[in-house]
Design an enzyme around this catalytic site. Structure first.
Site, short mmCIF file in Angstrom:
data_model
loop_
_atom_site.label_atom_id
_atom_site.label_comp_id
_atom_site.label_asym_id
_atom_site.label_seq_id
_atom_site.Cartn_x
_atom_site.Cartn_y
_atom_site.Cartn_z
N ASN A 58 9.94 -9.07 -11.98
CA ASN A 58 9.86 -9.18 -13.44
C ASN A 58 10.61 -8.07 -14.18
OD1 ASN A 58 7.78 -7.44 -12.53
ND2 ASN A 58 6.75 -7.65 -14.49
N GLY A 78 3.17 -6.11 -7.20
CA GLY A 78 3.33 -7.56 -7.10
C GLY A 78 2.01 -8.24 -7.41
N THR A 86 -0.91 -11.24 -2.89
CA THR A 86 -0.02 -10.55 -1.94
C THR A 86 -0.58 -9.17 -1.61
OG1 THR A 86 1.79 -11.58 -3.14
CG2 THR A 86 2.40 -10.01 -1.46
N GLU A 95 -0.12 -1.93 -7.10
CA GLU A 95 -0.08 -2.25 -8.54
C GLU A 95 -0.01 -3.76 -8.65
OE1 GLU A 95 -0.43 0.06 -10.77
OE2 GLU A 95 -0.25 1.72 -9.36
N CYS A 98 3.41 -7.38 -16.25
CA CYS A 98 2.01 -7.28 -15.81
C CYS A 98 1.11 -6.78 -16.93
CB CYS A 98 1.92 -6.34 -14.61
SG CYS A 98 2.66 -4.73 -14.96
N GLU A 128 0.40 5.16 -10.24
CA GLU A 128 1.77 5.63 -10.21
C GLU A 128 1.97 6.51 -11.44
OE1 GLU A 128 3.98 1.85 -10.04
OE2 GLU A 128 4.27 2.31 -7.92
P1 NAD Z 1 4.79 -11.11 -5.25
O1 NAD Z 1 3.50 -10.54 -4.84
O2 NAD Z 1 5.08 -12.52 -4.91
O3 NAD Z 1 6.00 -10.27 -4.64
C1 NAD Z 1 6.18 -8.89 -4.87
C2 NAD Z 1 7.03 -8.31 -3.77
O4 NAD Z 1 6.30 -8.38 -2.56
C3 NAD Z 1 8.34 -9.05 -3.51
O5 NAD Z 1 9.33 -8.13 -3.14
C4 NAD Z 1 7.97 -9.94 -2.34
O6 NAD Z 1 9.08 -10.31 -1.54
C5 NAD Z 1 7.05 -9.03 -1.56
N1 NAD Z 1 6.12 -9.70 -0.65
C6 NAD Z 1 5.60 -10.96 -0.75
N2 NAD Z 1 4.79 -11.21 0.32
C7 NAD Z 1 4.79 -10.09 1.06
C8 NAD Z 1 4.13 -9.73 2.27
N3 NAD Z 1 3.34 -10.56 2.93
N4 NAD Z 1 4.34 -8.48 2.77
C9 NAD Z 1 5.13 -7.61 2.12
N5 NAD Z 1 5.79 -7.90 0.97
C10 NAD Z 1 5.61 -9.13 0.45
O7 NAD Z 1 4.90 -10.85 -6.81
P2 NAD Z 1 6.04 -11.35 -7.79
O8 NAD Z 1 5.84 -12.81 -8.02
O9 NAD Z 1 7.36 -10.85 -7.34
O10 NAD Z 1 5.66 -10.53 -9.12
C11 NAD Z 1 4.75 -10.97 -10.06
C12 NAD Z 1 3.42 -10.28 -9.88
O11 NAD Z 1 3.58 -8.87 -9.90
C13 NAD Z 1 2.45 -10.58 -11.00
O12 NAD Z 1 1.18 -10.84 -10.46
C14 NAD Z 1 2.43 -9.30 -11.82
O13 NAD Z 1 1.24 -9.09 -12.55
C15 NAD Z 1 2.59 -8.29 -10.76
N6 NAD Z 1 3.08 -7.03 -11.33
C16 NAD Z 1 2.25 -5.96 -11.39
C17 NAD Z 1 2.68 -4.77 -11.97
C18 NAD Z 1 1.78 -3.56 -12.06
O14 NAD Z 1 2.29 -2.47 -12.32
N7 NAD Z 1 0.49 -3.69 -11.85
C19 NAD Z 1 3.98 -4.68 -12.46
C20 NAD Z 1 4.81 -5.80 -12.38
C21 NAD Z 1 4.35 -6.97 -11.80
#
Ligand code: NAD
Length: 486
Positions: A154, A230, A234, A252, A286, A466
């Site tokens: 994002n 993420g 996940t 996060e 997020c 963080e």
């Molecule tokens: P995601 O969890 O699908 O993926 C995030 C990252 O993790 C990607 O690089 C992905 O390839 C990797 N990943 C996926 N499965 C994995 C596994 N089994 N092992 C290791 N790595 C793995 O998330 P997304 O769709 O890319 O992002 C959106 C999400 O991120 C939303 O839920 C959003 O709220 C969250 N987010 C949180 C913050 C925060 O600071 N709290 C900031 C931005 C986004």
């Protein structure tokens, strides 16, 4: 280039390298719905090379004076600023976000992350305790070794550098994995690091899928800490893999954040803030406030004014500087958001505006993934629309009677990342801030970030913090050293 597609490479041991198995993943431009690039689908063999290189680089990098590491990070920041127009364009093509956001927020913030942690390297301190006249205890903070940084799509470069910069500043060597959905700017960042003189192996960037190379990074025994941003699901999976290996973990995760509007607020500021909180980056931050709660005495007036402002948002080609709402990131995400809107209708929600795919004027965007900014009314706090993260341009609005009800409604999700409230009553602001179950609370503003402050969530929004010295502490191990001079 492969055909007319840009071919992205991994960055291992200071060099751009194709993936060992020669496999690639397609990368789409959300505004057009077309494949425009391909990124390595890395495997264990690529990871082994990266870990070996990081292991070899670690002794020199971790022992280098902090000022040496800081100087290189400052050069990386300069490199980002020099290439800012190209990076901003690449971010917008890759992610679908309005170019104004890439130019004004994402890329400057990526440079600021490097500048901030360059300074942090020289400001990082630890405690010493005089236990008795002949005994001193002090805390030695040492870098961990090889660490993994895994980031989402994002805010691609913004969040990738938010992890990589403190990890490097603290003296670690990094295996970074950007999202496979938006790999482009992390690849450009690797080139910038090489040009800035970052020694080979100190940063390695591996591209590929989450379940593939992401999971392999989490499970690799030599990678001793994982900083992950993420989705909550996940994060749970990752914690399940990393915990038995006793890795340090920073998670996060997702949010379902409330925006609370009290009757005595400055109406103009509240409308501006609530709208930005709900729809910035098409609601794909997020920290976005997707549950708007408004005190009943001003509810109808506020709602109607908000709807008319939302209807005025310009959805269009993300490369046009006038565009306020770009495309959502992928076909799967587009479908999932539309599905959530369908569920909201089934749950009894009334669509006040939006609710459908948007059709931007530009012919090049006719097959892109655009959704009208959507506001939904009439839903109770426990329905799935108000409980599950949608992560798109979709918000709900509902009234509350008084402060107690506002707090109850705000807290009634499993998430606890961020909250925002608008009120002129300083006592009320302070009281409510104390009661909100979230890691961040904004009062009369939204997403004003000071890089010194702790950033992270409670409940299912994550573990750890963080930002500022919290990040420097995460990327170091504390060792107690006790000296007796007697
Ligand atoms: P995601 O969890 O699908 O993926 C995030 C990252 O993790 C990607 O690089 C992905 O390839 C990797 N990943 C996926 N499965 C994995 C596994 N089994 N092992 C290791 N790595 C793995 O998330 P997304 O769709 O890319 O992002 C959106 C999400 O991120 C939303 O839920 C959003 O709220 C969250 N987010 C949180 C913050 C925060 O600071 N709290 C900031 C931005 C986004």
């Amino acid at each position: 280039m492969s055909g007319d597609r840009v071919r992205i490479a991994n960055f291992i041991d200071g060099k751009m390298r194709p993936p060992g198995m020669g496999r690639y993943l397609e990368v789409y431009e959300p505004a057009t719905g077309q494949v425009y690039a391909e990124a390595p689908d890395s495997t264990d063999a690529d990871l082994e090379l990266a870990v070996e290189s990081a292991r070899n680089a670690f002794p020199d990098w971790s022992h280098a004076p902090a000022e040496h590491r800081a100087a290189i990070l400052r050069k990386v920041a300069d490199g980002i600023l020099r290439r800012a127009p190209a990076l901003a364009r690449a971010e917008t093509v890759d992610n679908g976000k309005p170019i104004a956001l890439s130019e004004d927020l994402d890329i400057p913030r990526a440079a600021a992350n490097l500048q901030f942690f360059a300074a942090a390297a020289s400001q990082f301190a630890s405690e010493a305790h005089l236990t008795d006249p002949t005994t001193i205890n002090y805390t030695l903070r040492q870098p961990i070794g090889v660490v993994g940084c895994i980031s989402p799509w994002n805010l691609p470069l913004y969040l990738f550098t938010w992890k990589v910069a403190p990890a490097l500043a603290a003296g670690n060597c990094v295996i970074g994995k950007p999202s496979e959905v938006t790999p482009m700017t992390a690849s450009m960042f690797a080139e910038i690091c090489a040009d800035a003189g970052l020694p080979p192996g100190v940063l390695n960037v591996l591209h590929g899928s989450g379940p593939g190379i992401g999971q392999a990074i989490v499970e690799h025994p030599e990678i001793r800490a994982i900083s992950f941003t993420g989705g909550t699901r996940t994060g749970a999976r990752l914690a399940g893999s990393a915990a038995p290996l006793f890795k340090k973990l920073s998670l996060e995760l997702g949010g379902k954040n409330p925006s609370l509007v009290f009757e005595d607020c400055d109406r103009r500021r509240a409308l501006d803030g609530v709208m930005r909180a709900a729809y910035a980056n098409q609601g794909q931050i997020c920290l976005c406030g997707s549950r708007i709660l408004v005190q009943r005495s001003i509810y109808e007036e506020f709602r109607d004014e908000l709807v008319s402002r939302i209807e005025g948002l310009r959805v269009g080609d993300p490369l046009d500087r006038e565009t306020q709402q770009g495309a959502v990131v992928s076909a799967a995400h587009f479908e999932s958001i539309l599905d959530r809107i369908r569920v909201a209708r089934e749950e009894g929600g009334k669509i006040l505006c939006g609710g459908r795919p948007a059709v931007p004027g530009s012919p090049r965007c006719k097959a892109g993934w655009f959704i009208e900014p959507t506001l939904i009314e009439g839903l109770g706090p426990h329905c799935s629309t108000n409980q599950e993260e949608i992560f798109g341009p979709v918000a709900t609005i509902a009234p509350f009677e008084d402060e107690d009800e506002a707090v109850t409604l705000a807290n009634c999700t499993r998430y606890g990342l961020a909250s925002a409230l608008w009120s002129r009553d300083v006592d009320q602001c302070h009281r409510v801030a104390g009661k909100l179950q979230s890691g961040l609370v904004w009062i009369n503003c939204w997403m004003v970030r000071d890089l010194r402050t702790p950033m992270g969530g409670v409940k299912d929004s994550g573990v750890g913090r963080e930002g500022g010295m919290e990040a420097m502490r995460f990327f170091t191990e504390a060792k107690n050293v006790c000296i007796n001079t007697g």
